[in-house]
Design a protein around this motif. Structure first.
Motif, mmCIF file in Angstrom:
data_model
loop_
_atom_site.group_PDB
_atom_site.id
_atom_site.type_symbol
_atom_site.label_atom_id
_atom_site.label_comp_id
_atom_site.label_asym_id
_atom_site.label_seq_id
_atom_site.Cartn_x
_atom_site.Cartn_y
_atom_site.Cartn_z
ATOM 1 N N LYS A 1 -9.113 8.852 -2.712
ATOM 2 C CA LYS A 1 -8.298 7.678 -3.009
ATOM 3 C C LYS A 1 -8.009 6.898 -1.736
ATOM 4 O O LYS A 1 -8.050 5.673 -1.707
ATOM 5 C CB LYS A 1 -6.971 8.088 -3.668
ATOM 6 N N LYS A 2 -7.720 7.640 -0.672
ATOM 7 C CA LYS A 2 -7.433 6.970 0.603
ATOM 8 C C LYS A 2 -8.707 6.391 1.198
ATOM 9 O O LYS A 2 -8.722 5.263 1.687
ATOM 10 C CB LYS A 2 -6.816 7.971 1.590
ATOM 11 N N TYR A 3 -9.773 7.183 1.132
ATOM 12 C CA TYR A 3 -11.039 6.738 1.723
ATOM 13 C C TYR A 3 -11.499 5.428 1.118
ATOM 14 O O TYR A 3 -11.910 4.502 1.804
ATOM 15 C CB TYR A 3 -12.114 7.813 1.517
ATOM 16 N N SER A 4 -11.417 5.356 -0.204
ATOM 17 C CA SER A 4 -11.978 4.188 -0.879
ATOM 18 C C SER A 4 -10.923 3.111 -1.133
ATOM 19 O O SER A 4 -11.261 2.029 -1.597
ATOM 20 C CB SER A 4 -12.590 4.621 -2.207
ATOM 21 N N ASN A 5 -9.667 3.450 -0.856
ATOM 22 C CA ASN A 5 -8.572 2.544 -1.191
ATOM 23 C C ASN A 5 -8.657 2.151 -2.672
ATOM 24 O O ASN A 5 -8.644 0.983 -3.033
ATOM 25 C CB ASN A 5 -8.608 1.301 -0.284
ATOM 26 N N TRP A 6 -8.779 3.159 -3.477
ATOM 27 C CA TRP A 6 -8.934 2.953 -4.925
ATOM 28 C C TRP A 6 -8.192 4.093 -5.615
ATOM 29 O O TRP A 6 -8.509 5.259 -5.359
ATOM 30 C CB TRP A 6 -10.427 2.990 -5.280
ATOM 31 N N ARG B 1 -8.541 -4.254 -6.813
ATOM 32 C CA ARG B 1 -7.692 -3.759 -5.720
ATOM 33 C C ARG B 1 -6.386 -4.535 -5.669
ATOM 34 O O ARG B 1 -5.324 -3.972 -5.405
ATOM 35 C CB ARG B 1 -8.418 -3.889 -4.383
ATOM 36 N N ASP C 1 -2.972 -2.762 -5.839
ATOM 37 C CA ASP C 1 -2.010 -2.909 -4.741
ATOM 38 C C ASP C 1 -0.640 -3.302 -5.279
ATOM 39 O O ASP C 1 0.388 -2.788 -4.843
ATOM 40 C CB ASP C 1 -2.498 -3.976 -3.746
ATOM 41 N N ALA D 1 1.069 -0.233 -6.691
ATOM 42 C CA ALA D 1 0.957 0.984 -5.889
ATOM 43 C C ALA D 1 2.060 2.000 -6.196
ATOM 44 O O ALA D 1 1.794 3.192 -6.365
ATOM 45 C CB ALA D 1 0.957 0.627 -4.407
#
Lengths: 295, 108
Positions: A256-261, B78, B82, B85
């Motif tokens: 999740k962090k790696y892909s920001n998804w 995204r 975001d 979040a």
């Protein structure tokens, strides 16, 4: 319709037991059973049988083989759409010399021809197709039979691919690749951070799908759809089960962090996140996927 | 959760928080939020997490925003993620997102 006919003989015997005297209407019904059983399972491909006039005249649902137009098979999957129908019917495959190699029947002609084209490019040069509107198995079989018989009558030969014992054209059961594992096991200390393993994995493989469950048994509807789309596109892809706590422990959070998804499934192409299920679906609907996977 | 509002628990539902956040962040001209958590009640990840018992984990979203102009699908999604979040941190599990610009839905 056919199913109703098939069902009725099952009901009639019991009726007859109760009222054996009123058997007037039952014979006509039960008569279908033997007649039907003879019609299709026993097609003989021996050339001799063709001299015999067709006793069971069932009007074929397709044009005759000779009247059907020969279409070259496109080399690429995305060109097949539009050129060949994704419908139920029969198809005859010809090689480069125009020799008939195989007559097949399919619920999705385009997909079947594509599969042949991929596994036997040299034998699968052009095709004739006959769409059968009636999805009934008997009608389909009859159409196949009529093409086979026409060819045998004209040439005295069974198409090589249809000879008994020839398994060239039989669809190989799709070999499912194993899912990839990121780590050797939960209790093994990693020498490389998980993030870097992910990074390498997505960059070294063209298409990677991070899914819930395995590719053969996805555990979430979205992952299932993603696997379906990728298989449908004929893409050679790697899959990683993010729920595998033994071999992919910690993967969900790290990915999740790696892909920001924040959600799964996630599909990577050439090291870039393509998106999740919605994006893949929408790209498929717009016909954009083949282009993406080709690059 | 939801003790702040007292009687107005409904106001604090995740769906309405999502609506406010998306509206603020994306200036959406169309914003449809549909709770489809019940469709996923049985699935493995949901059973594993007891916090998800009361639903509000899966939503279908349709967002039309001028801010999506010129953005790829990944970027649009995204932007939605975001904006949400906090919700994703606190049990929101999956979104099915349709993200379009006003032009894209224009011709209808």
């Amino acid at each position: 319709m056919a199913t109703i006919i098939q069902l009725s003989p099952i009901h009639t015997p019991s009726l007859r037991i109760f009222s054996s005297h009123s058997s007037q209407n039952t014979p006509s019904l039960s008569f279908y059973l033997p007649a039907k059983a003879l019609t299709f399972p026993s097609i003989s491909l021996k050339p001799y049988t063709t001299a015999k006039p067709r006793a069971l005249v069932v009007t074929s649902a397709v044009k005759s083989l000779s009247e059907t137009e020969l279409v070259p098979v496109p080399a690429e999957a995305d060109e097949i759409a539009g050129k060949l129908p994704a419908d139920t019917g029969v198809y005859a495959v010809f090689d480069q010399n125009g020799e008939l190699q195989f007559v097949g029947l399919s619920r999705n002609i385009a997909a079947s021809v594509l599969t042949h084209r991929k596994s036997l490019p040299e034998l699968c040069y052009s095709v004739k197709v006959g769409v059968v509107d009636e999805p009934d198995r008997a009608v389909l079989t009859q159409s196949w039979k009529s093409w086979m018989e026409e060819h045998i009558k004209a040439t005295g030969k069974v198409p090589p691919g249809n000879e008994s014992g020839n398994a060239t054209w039989v669809r190989q059961p799709p070999r499912k690749k194993p899912d990839l594992r990121l780590t050797p096991g939960r209790h093994v200390q990693l020498t490389v951070p998980l993030e870097e393993l992910i990074d390498r994995l997505v960059k070294e493989n063209k298409v990677v799908a991070f899914i819930k469950g395995s590719r053969s048994a996805p555990l979430c509807g979205f992952s299932q759809r993603v696997v379906g789309i990728l298989e449908n596109q004929g893409v050679d892809y790697e899959s990683v089960d993010v729920l595998d706590e033994e071999y992919n422990s910690g993967l969900r959070e790290t990915l999740k962090k790696y892909s920001n998804w924040p959600t799964f499934p996630q599909i990577f192409v050439n090291g870039e996140l393509l998106g999740g299920c919605d994006i893949l679906t929408s790209m498929q609907e717009k016909g954009e996927l083949a282009g993406v996977f080709k690059k | 959760m939801g003790s702040r509002g007292g009687a107005k628990v409904l106001q604090l539902s995740r769906a309405s928080r999502m609506r406010t956040k998306l509206q603020t962040a994306l200036e959406a001209s169309v914003l449809e939020i549909e709770d489809v958590s019940h469709q996923h009640a049985g699935h493995a990840a949901m059973r594993a997490n007891a916090n998800n018992k009361d639903g509000e984990t899966h939503f279908n979203l349709k967002v039309v925003s001028p801010k999506f102009e010129g953005q790829s699908l990944v970027k649009r999604h995204r932007m939605v993620y975001d904006a949400l979040a906090d919700e994703l941190q606190s049990g929101l599990h999956a979104l099915s997102i349709v993200a379009k610009t006003p032009q894209e839905i224009g011709p209808k």
